[in-house]
Write a protein that holds these residues in place. Structure first.
Motif, mmCIF file in Angstrom:
data_model
loop_
_atom_site.group_PDB
_atom_site.id
_atom_site.type_symbol
_atom_site.label_atom_id
_atom_site.label_comp_id
_atom_site.label_asym_id
_atom_site.label_seq_id
_atom_site.Cartn_x
_atom_site.Cartn_y
_atom_site.Cartn_z
ATOM 1 N N LYS A 173 7.323 9.791 -3.110
ATOM 2 C CA LYS A 173 7.984 8.553 -3.514
ATOM 3 C C LYS A 173 7.187 7.332 -3.060
ATOM 4 N N LEU A 174 6.771 7.325 -1.789
ATOM 5 C CA LEU A 174 5.989 6.184 -1.280
ATOM 6 C C LEU A 174 4.720 6.004 -2.092
ATOM 7 N N ILE A 175 4.039 7.124 -2.328
ATOM 8 C CA ILE A 175 2.742 7.058 -3.021
ATOM 9 C C ILE A 175 2.940 6.570 -4.468
ATOM 10 N N LYS A 176 4.024 7.000 -5.081
ATOM 11 C CA LYS A 176 4.270 6.543 -6.459
ATOM 12 C C LYS A 176 4.483 5.021 -6.478
ATOM 13 N N TYR A 177 5.268 4.515 -5.529
ATOM 14 C CA TYR A 177 5.489 3.066 -5.488
ATOM 15 C C TYR A 177 4.162 2.316 -5.300
ATOM 16 N N MET A 178 3.277 2.853 -4.460
ATOM 17 C CA MET A 178 1.981 2.186 -4.258
ATOM 18 C C MET A 178 1.138 2.211 -5.524
ATOM 19 N N ASN A 179 1.148 3.367 -6.198
ATOM 20 C CA ASN A 179 0.369 3.458 -7.440
ATOM 21 C C ASN A 179 0.898 2.514 -8.507
ATOM 22 N N ASP A 180 2.224 2.344 -8.568
ATOM 23 C CA ASP A 180 2.786 1.415 -9.563
ATOM 24 C C ASP A 180 2.248 0.004 -9.342
ATOM 25 N N VAL A 181 2.150 -0.406 -8.084
ATOM 26 C CA VAL A 181 1.629 -1.751 -7.799
ATOM 27 C C VAL A 181 0.129 -1.807 -8.089
ATOM 28 N N LYS A 182 -0.592 -0.785 -7.634
ATOM 29 C CA LYS A 182 -2.046 -0.764 -7.857
ATOM 30 C C LYS A 182 -2.376 -0.825 -9.355
ATOM 31 N N PHE A 183 -1.654 -0.021 -10.145
ATOM 32 C CA PHE A 183 -1.919 -0.006 -11.587
ATOM 33 C C PHE A 183 -1.428 -1.271 -12.292
ATOM 34 N N SER A 184 -0.739 -2.126 -11.544
ATOM 35 C CA SER A 184 -0.345 -3.424 -12.112
ATOM 36 C C SER A 184 -1.370 -4.501 -11.776
#
Ligand code: PMP
Length: 350
Positions: free
Chosen positions: A224-235
């Protein structure tokens, strides 16, 4: 009103000097040994035409290798351009509350810069006089917690139990442990990530894997944490890590034996250096990192710093309250350290 009124103003982080001349460089905690021979082979055999294409945006060549090394799933790994990039991304993703984030008053001096640039409120917590962290300081309401373990620039290591105690007391915020120096004799708190969804553990290839110039850092945590980070990074930017870095990083992490040998050499030089520094009248905490945070007792730290610089030996000095009597000395090779001790002897007894 001028255009400058609306500029996002910030006082930037000041990295250690990277002198152009040949010096003994003990000021930015780099590794004195080269990366593994496997990395050399990758670069020698790199097919230049692979640069035509965008790299895998999820950097899965590297996340896969890191996951394998640490017995995790790929979805539990986030990689970035140095741990500075990873931590900055984590601040942006998780420190998003009106409550202040907590970190020690003496710590990595980039944390307050990220907090300022992202407009995150923060509160620093004083270290104990022996430079250890008081876990009771980290129990009040907060928007998140971060500290390095071992801490920088003190080198002081905290126990996994103490970290668990802090994580357990803070189910309402993300706790980040910056393990940039953990491989030099500390015990990682990685084992806690299965138990605590809100714990993010951050490491780097810059120190124990000799790849500061390549820029690789990574975070490990719940999916879950990693997904949230990837969402921001890919934005912001999908392709942050270039293809050559991804494959070199994957190779470095597979070259486990070389990694262990290099780390063991640095630990043994560090322990030998502690004996020599004590003989020269330095006082220091028992560092578990690749540097020693030491206070000269015979001459002022600022003077010793300048004198070493004249002799082309660079260490790190901060003219800041509490730490202005200390020098942070990176552990180099045995030969480099011998030159340092001989010059220190001349400066102190001269
Ligand atoms: N955390 C700490 C505590 C550090 O000392 C450093 C090195 N300056 C970093 C993170 C960042 O290292 P890198 O970006 O090279 O991984």
């Amino acid at each position: 009103m001028g255009w400058e009124d609306n500029v996002r103003k910030v006082i930037p982080y000041v990295p250690g000097e990277q002198p152009k001349d040949k010096v003994i460089k003990l000021n930015t905690n780099e590794n004195p040994y080269p990366p593994s021979p496997g990395v050399r082979d990758i670069i020698d055999n790199f097919n230049i035409s692979d640069m035509r294409l965008y790299p895998p945006p999820d950097a899965d060549i590297l996340t896969g290798a890191v996951a394998e090394r640490y017995n995790l799933e790929k979805e539990q790994i986030f990689v970035g351009v140095g741990s500075d990039d990873v931590i900055s991304m984590a601040f942006l993703t998780f420190f998003n509350s009106d409550k202040p984030i907590f970190f020690p008053d003496i710590t990595y001096s980039f944390y307050d810069v990220w907090a300022d640039v992202y407009r995150i409120p923060y509160e620093t917590k004083p270290l104990n006089p022996d430079f250890t962290i008081n876990p009771d300081d980290y129990r009040g309401e907060n928007g998140g917690i971060i500290f390095p373990n071992p801490n920088a620039p003190t080198g002081v290591l905290e126990s996994v139990d103490m970290i668990e105690d802090i994580v357990k007391s803070n189910p309402g915020s993300v706790v980040m442990i910056d393990e940039a120096y953990i491989d030099f004799g500390g015990k990682s708190c990685l084992e806690l990530i299965d138990k605590y969804e809100n714990l993010l553990v951050i490491q780097t290839f810059s120190k124990s894997r000799s790849m500061a110039g390549m820029r690789i850092g990574f975070a490990m945590g719940s999916k879950k944490l990693i997904k949230y980070m990837n969402d921001v990074k890919f934005s912001i930017n999908s392709y942050t890590m270039n293809i050559l870095t991804q494959i070199c990083g994957a190779q470095a992490i597979r070259d486990e034996e070389y990694f262990r040998n290099t780390v063991d050499k640095i630990i043994s030089t560090r322990e030998r250096s502690k004996i020599r520094l004590r003989e020269l009248g330095f006082e220091f905490t028992d560092s578990m990192s690749n540097f020693i945070f030491a206070k000269p007792t015979e001459k002022p730290a600022a003077f010793v710093f300048e004198e070493l610089k004249k002799r082309k030996i660079f260490v790190r000095y901060w003219n800041k309250p509490i730490i202005k009597d200390y020098l942070r000395i990176t552990v180099g090779t045995d030969e480099e350290m011998d030159i340092l001790f001989s010059e220190l002897g001349a400066i102190i007894n001269g």
